[in-house]
Design an enzyme around this catalytic site. Sequence first.
Site, PDB file in Angstrom:
ATOM      1  N   GLY A  41      21.233 -39.615  26.956  1.00 16.55           N
ATOM      2  CA  GLY A  41      21.645 -39.288  28.309  1.00 16.55           C
ATOM      3  C   GLY A  41      21.861 -37.802  28.462  1.00 16.55           C
ATOM      4  O   GLY A  41      21.390 -36.997  27.656  1.00 16.55           O
ATOM      5  N   GLY A  52      23.451 -36.172  25.393  1.00 12.78           N
ATOM      6  CA  GLY A  52      22.618 -36.020  24.220  1.00 12.78           C
ATOM      7  C   GLY A  52      22.256 -37.375  23.654  1.00 12.78           C
ATOM      8  O   GLY A  52      22.526 -38.415  24.264  1.00 12.78           O
ATOM      9  N   VAL A  79      22.202 -40.856  21.292  1.00 14.49           N
ATOM     10  CA  VAL A  79      23.202 -41.778  20.745  1.00 14.49           C
ATOM     11  C   VAL A  79      22.537 -42.568  19.628  1.00 14.49           C
ATOM     12  O   VAL A  79      21.448 -43.137  19.811  1.00 14.49           O
ATOM     13  CB  VAL A  79      23.745 -42.734  21.830  1.00 14.49           C
ATOM     14  CG1 VAL A  79      24.812 -43.640  21.235  1.00 14.49           C
ATOM     15  CG2 VAL A  79      24.300 -41.952  23.009  1.00 14.49           C
ATOM     16  N   ASP A  89      30.584 -42.205  37.994  1.00 14.15           N
ATOM     17  CA  ASP A  89      29.208 -42.548  37.621  1.00 14.15           C
ATOM     18  C   ASP A  89      29.135 -43.989  37.137  1.00 14.15           C
ATOM     19  O   ASP A  89      28.540 -44.288  36.103  1.00 14.15           O
ATOM     20  CB  ASP A  89      28.688 -41.591  36.546  1.00 14.15           C
ATOM     21  CG  ASP A  89      27.169 -41.658  36.414  1.00 14.15           C
ATOM     22  OD1 ASP A  89      26.496 -42.049  37.393  1.00 14.15           O
ATOM     23  OD2 ASP A  89      26.653 -41.335  35.335  1.00 14.15           O
TER      24      ASP A  89
END
Length: 826
Positions: free
Chosen positions: A518, A521, A523, A634
């Site tokens: 995302g 960065g 995952v 979000d």
Amino acid sequence: MAYQFMGFVFLLSLLIAMASLSHAKDCLEVGQSINDGERLISAGEIFELGFFSPGSSKNRYVGIWYHSFSTDTVLWVANRDAPVADASGRLAIGSDGNLVVLQDGCTIVWSSNVSLKSNQSTVQLLDTGNLVLNNSGDVAWQSFDNPTDTYLPGMKVGLDLDTNVNQVFRSWKSKDDPGVGSYSMGMDPKRSTQIFVWEGTKPRWRSGRWNGQVFIGIQNMVPTYIYGFKLSNLEDEQKMYYYFTVSNNSQRWVLTWDGIEEHTIWKGDTKFWHSDWAQPSTACELYNRCGSYGSCTDENTSTCSCLKGYVPAVEDEWNRSNWTRGCVRRTRLQCERNSSDGGSVEADGFWKMERVKLPDLSDWYSDIGDEDGCRATCSMNCSCKAYAFVGGIGCLVWGVDLVDIHVFSSDGNDMYLRLAGSELETETKTSGHVIAILVSALVLAFGCIYLAWKCKKRLRVFIIRRRGQRILPVNPNRDEDLIEGAEDQQCQELPSISFESITASTSGFSNENLIGEGGFGPVYKGTLPGGQEVAVKRLSRGSGQGHTEFKNELILIARLQHRNLVRLLGCCIHGEEKILVYEYMPNRSLNTFLFDPQKKGLLDWKTRYNIIEGIARGLLYLHRDSRLRIIHRDLKAANILLDKDMNPKISDFGMARIFGSDDNESNTKRVVGTYGYMSPEYAMQGIFSIKSDVYSFGVLLLEIVSGRKNSIFTHQESSVSLLGYAWRLWNADNVMEFVDPAIRDSCSQKQASTCVNVGLLCVQNHANDRPSMSSVIIMLESGTDANSQPRQPTFTAERSPHDTESSPYDLRLLSANNSITLVTGR
């Protein structure tokens, strides 16, 4: 043949008798009765009437309770002050047609005691819980008109404006004694549209006036469409009623034996009555806690203080702790002074108090239509102490002592307190001094910040050496101010995981272990040395957005603990590496199931409903119950993770914001979020609040029910968005057409209707029209539709089909293909 016929008759009689036994009766006629141990059960098997003994008591009473659940919850008692001493009791229709409770078969201990046209009566227990005595075709008496301590849906309890006869609820004496106790609840004939709880004849608590939606003296009371609670002023009948309009029997209000008015909701999954609301629950909610012209504020403890311009009536320590004498005005008003007093006297004015539970004993001016008129009315009357103009009510003026004032942490109303001009001038001068001091302090602070910035590298070396830490290399091209200080300090509060352990757990951050990516960065899935599976979030070196997200995640989620929030296990800061370690969610994110045609069938209706409820509880925790008040900003399917049991956990707090307890909304120049989930006021104006999250939740809820993604859905025939499609089917009473076809056959129509109703309320265009998350949970857990009809949502977020969802955006960078459009309804 005769024997065969007799056998047939005997068999038929036996079957009729068995059928009559299998269906318990719900009524009594003349000559019939029920003994102790027998029951009346309503036709729908919802309520039950019989003899009972409360708690440890041996006495027997006739009462009504729930047949289908919670049989120990008694809702009404007939002979509450005249118990039967043993099991010899009997309920019957007396010789005069009244309903009676008998002891030893003949002694009347209780009677409905009404005048009747004849002795031909019937008694019936209805599915509403109402016990009705019919006489000559008319309702002669009913338990709903003679309540004890419990208020049920369907009751119309109120005040006769002609006779001032008031129907009130009266508490039990104790939990083991249903006799009339010390507390009562009802409307006060002298105080118009307020509900009171009295201890004897002394007020204990009051609701404040009714404004058509809520009682304004109840903090955070949800609107009528949640509870279905209404006030009806029947002028033709000269009666005023309060009543429920909720269609089911899963809610009740009860006045407890210790004087608490409590609203409870039955939770079928736990088989337990959930206490949703109760008052008085704090010292400030007790009537006139701080005396005349005193106000009470709930902080860590309830605190009394005098209103501005007033001082304690008695200056001794005993009075300061008890506040029985209240406060008195410090400076007389101009209109109270004689011309012989001499000297120039400044004109009186008004001081605005916010978030107030307005004082008791106000006068209502129905012919004044605005605040200016209300102010003028108070100004012209020297005895006027204060005024308020309240939406839904109008102009309220106080010409008597101001009593029972509570300053809320939220909600409440504005009140304008009348003060002498000198009191207002003192405040102005004091404010000027405070402003001057603040300006000086700010100048000094900025000077210090500037010096610190000039010497930041030296300061950093000094601080780290003092802490005994090694000096991390500084990259001058980085915005290290974002990743120093707060991050280092916060990371020290979490378990520290070495970079070597993290590298080994992810096989050197191999692509085989990559599970997502995302704005922050990549995952990775990892396995720590102890065998624990984790999700490793690594700050991307090429992501400027990631620095801010990293800071937010550390500051916010490290302090949050809730079963519906993803848990942060530890962190690692190693050189320029910034890493967060979370609990691993084996089922990944909700969108991997919900929008995949092959996987969506694994989310059956029960699982989806549990996911919806879990997300709602997590949001309520963020908005109200956590140590911090947080807006996520979000919320979307990709940010809902699922554990091994498909329980939802809200994740990704990189864009979240801490909200002050006194804030209603805030504004930002940089709008971040995801297409299709943003509320109109946030997308168009940058205004966000907890109601922005409510809007996102509404979109997500409709996506879960339908299995369709809002940001790309367009109905082929009507070209409407997912929200417009939901509203169209809801308005046409065709909710099941909206449900995901993969689960439509196994879906509960009632629950689906509730979900679509709640989702549409959450996506209303105006923030004030959306419910709070506490109201959402009440509707979902009670399984009832709101009584308020949602309006058609007109706002849609359009996007190009080539856009991806992973990128938070800045409105200043939007191209024509990425625009947000406000669609006006026809």
